[in-house]
Design a protein around this motif. Structure first.
Motif, short mmCIF file in Angstrom:
data_model
loop_
_atom_site.label_atom_id
_atom_site.label_comp_id
_atom_site.label_asym_id
_atom_site.label_seq_id
_atom_site.Cartn_x
_atom_site.Cartn_y
_atom_site.Cartn_z
N GLY A 1 -16.67 -9.95 7.98
CA GLY A 1 -15.80 -9.40 7.13
C GLY A 1 -16.51 -8.58 5.94
O GLY A 1 -17.90 -8.90 6.06
N THR A 2 -16.06 -7.90 5.04
CA THR A 2 -16.52 -7.28 4.40
C THR A 2 -17.40 -7.87 3.14
O THR A 2 -18.46 -7.72 2.91
N VAL A 3 -16.79 -8.83 2.61
CA VAL A 3 -17.66 -9.75 1.69
C VAL A 3 -18.63 -10.67 2.20
O VAL A 3 -19.56 -10.72 1.65
N ARG A 4 -18.45 -11.09 3.48
CA ARG A 4 -19.66 -11.50 4.29
C ARG A 4 -20.62 -10.66 4.40
O ARG A 4 -21.79 -11.06 4.08
N LEU A 5 -20.30 -9.68 4.85
CA LEU A 5 -21.41 -8.52 5.08
C LEU A 5 -22.29 -8.19 4.02
O LEU A 5 -23.51 -7.99 3.98
N LEU A 6 -21.41 -8.04 2.77
CA LEU A 6 -21.92 -7.81 1.48
C LEU A 6 -23.11 -8.61 1.01
O LEU A 6 -24.18 -8.43 0.47
N ASN A 7 -22.63 -9.95 1.64
CA ASN A 7 -23.60 -11.15 1.10
C ASN A 7 -24.79 -11.51 2.24
O ASN A 7 -25.27 -12.41 2.03
N ASP A 8 -24.65 -10.68 3.10
CA ASP A 8 -25.74 -10.84 4.28
C ASP A 8 -25.56 -12.10 5.03
O ASP A 8 -26.51 -12.84 5.33
N ILE A 9 -24.59 -12.68 5.33
CA ILE A 9 -24.28 -13.84 5.75
C ILE A 9 -23.58 -14.03 7.23
O ILE A 9 -22.85 -14.83 7.53
N VAL A 10 -23.39 -12.74 7.92
CA VAL A 10 -23.05 -12.65 9.34
C VAL A 10 -24.35 -12.78 10.12
O VAL A 10 -25.10 -11.87 10.12
N LYS A 11 -24.16 -13.68 10.94
CA LYS A 11 -25.25 -13.86 12.11
C LYS A 11 -24.97 -12.67 13.11
O LYS A 11 -24.23 -12.17 13.54
N LYS A 12 -26.34 -12.44 13.51
CA LYS A 12 -26.46 -11.55 14.52
C LYS A 12 -25.82 -11.90 15.60
O LYS A 12 -25.34 -11.02 16.43
N GLU A 13 -25.85 -13.04 16.20
CA GLU A 13 -24.80 -13.83 17.40
C GLU A 13 -23.62 -13.59 17.21
O GLU A 13 -22.97 -13.18 18.29
N THR A 14 -23.00 -13.36 16.13
CA THR A 14 -21.43 -12.97 15.89
C THR A 14 -21.37 -11.83 16.10
O THR A 14 -20.26 -11.43 16.80
N TRP A 15 -22.23 -10.67 15.68
CA TRP A 15 -21.99 -9.45 16.12
C TRP A 15 -22.03 -9.15 17.57
O TRP A 15 -21.32 -8.38 18.35
N GLN A 16 -23.09 -10.17 18.45
CA GLN A 16 -23.22 -9.96 19.76
C GLN A 16 -22.15 -10.37 20.40
O GLN A 16 -21.54 -9.61 21.37
#
Length: 301
Positions: free
Chosen positions: A168-183
């Protein structure tokens, strides 16, 4: 005979809290119409607390309480007969989310349903997409929120599969989305869209609505992948302050619009979509429809 009732939906998101009041217009021999009467948005950004600290701060708890008391009064003055309040990602993940929802109920008598991602996707999918889509086409429906994004594959006018991802946008702003989640998201989109010859994306959420408005395109016409990429590059070439002063974006929109656009572009790239359609619908609209069709338990004023 004409009958008009007012329903309300409260959407407690990770970025903003919204109150949508809609007129339900029933006329004998005609299809029921849903007309937006009022929309109030308060950018509390609960996700900034929760995704970093796991709990909602006292400051934001008090803001939430003030907002809900204001919403209660607005519903009263609008003579709303039925309403439902739903909370998503941030309240779901906050260790004190349940405690705060109980406090709000005690002070305002507004009962908050903390819903799961899959239920959120189902409510959004229940919005009247039929009037926006071509039943002979296949779509990937992408609803971007502050804490999560809901994805639904729609084929021949029917929902085939849905999934919620913690991107989500707030998670991404705070750089807490794992690379694995994107994959994981990339794999899911490719697996669920590759069997279709052609796919279009339907985007919902405040950020894509804003981009669509800026584009000047007439309602019903899509934005292209090329246009969205170009706008994404433009956004990144400005500082946060310049996005407010030069691009005329609200301060609570000027930062989240970049990660939101990234999610839409990734969805288009992985599904092979060249166009994104932007109907003005979201969770609030879905809640109103769900109350009317009695698919969720609602509250009365």
């Amino acid at each position: 005979m004409l009958l008009i009732k007012k329903y309300a939906a409260i959407d407690i998101g990770s970025n903003a809290v919204r109150l949508l009041i809609a007129n339900i217009i029933e006329e004998k021999g005609k299809e029921t119409r849903f007309k937006k009467s009022s929309l109030v948005r308060v950018p509390i950004r609960l996700g900034a607390d929760v995704f970093l600290e796991q709990h909602i701060s006292d400051f934001n708890r008090d803001r939430m309480l003030d907002t809900m008391q204001a919403f209660k009064l607005l519903m009263k003055t609008h003579k709303v007969v039925k309403y439902k309040a739903c909370a998503t990602s941030a309240m779901r993940e906050a260790v004190n989310g349940k405690e705060i929802s109980e406090l709000i109920y005690k002070k305002t008598k507004i009962r908050i349903d903390i819903i799961e991602g899959e239920e959120e996707a189902a409510i959004i999918a229940a919005t009247d997409l039929q009037s926006y889509i071509d039943k002979n086409k296949t779509y990937l429906y992408v609803d971007v929120g502050g804490g999560s994004t809901e994805f639904t594959v729609i084929n021949n006018g029917k929902s085939v599969t849905s999934k919620s991802f913690k991107i989500g946008t707030v998670r991404l702003l705070n750089d807490i989305v794992k690379k694995e989640t994107w994959q994981e998201l990339e794999v899911w989109i490719k697996q669920n869209t590759s069997s279709y010859e052609k796919i279009d994306v339907i985007g919902s959420g405040g950020n894509i609505n804003k981009i669509f408005k800026i584009s000047g395109k007439p309602m019903g016409k899509p934005l292209t992948y090329f246009y969205l990429t170009s706008y994404y590059n433009t956004l990144q070439s400005y500082s946060y302050e310049e996005r407010i002063t030069e691009l005329d974006l609200n301060q609570d929109r000027a930062d989240v619009i970049i990660p939101a656009t990234r999610i839409y572009l990734s969805s288009m790239k992985w599904s092979g979509a060249k166009d994104i359609y932007v109907p003005k619908i979201g969770l609030s609209d879905g809640i109103i429809k769900s109350i009317y069709y009695d698919t969720v338990s609602s509250n009365t004023q």
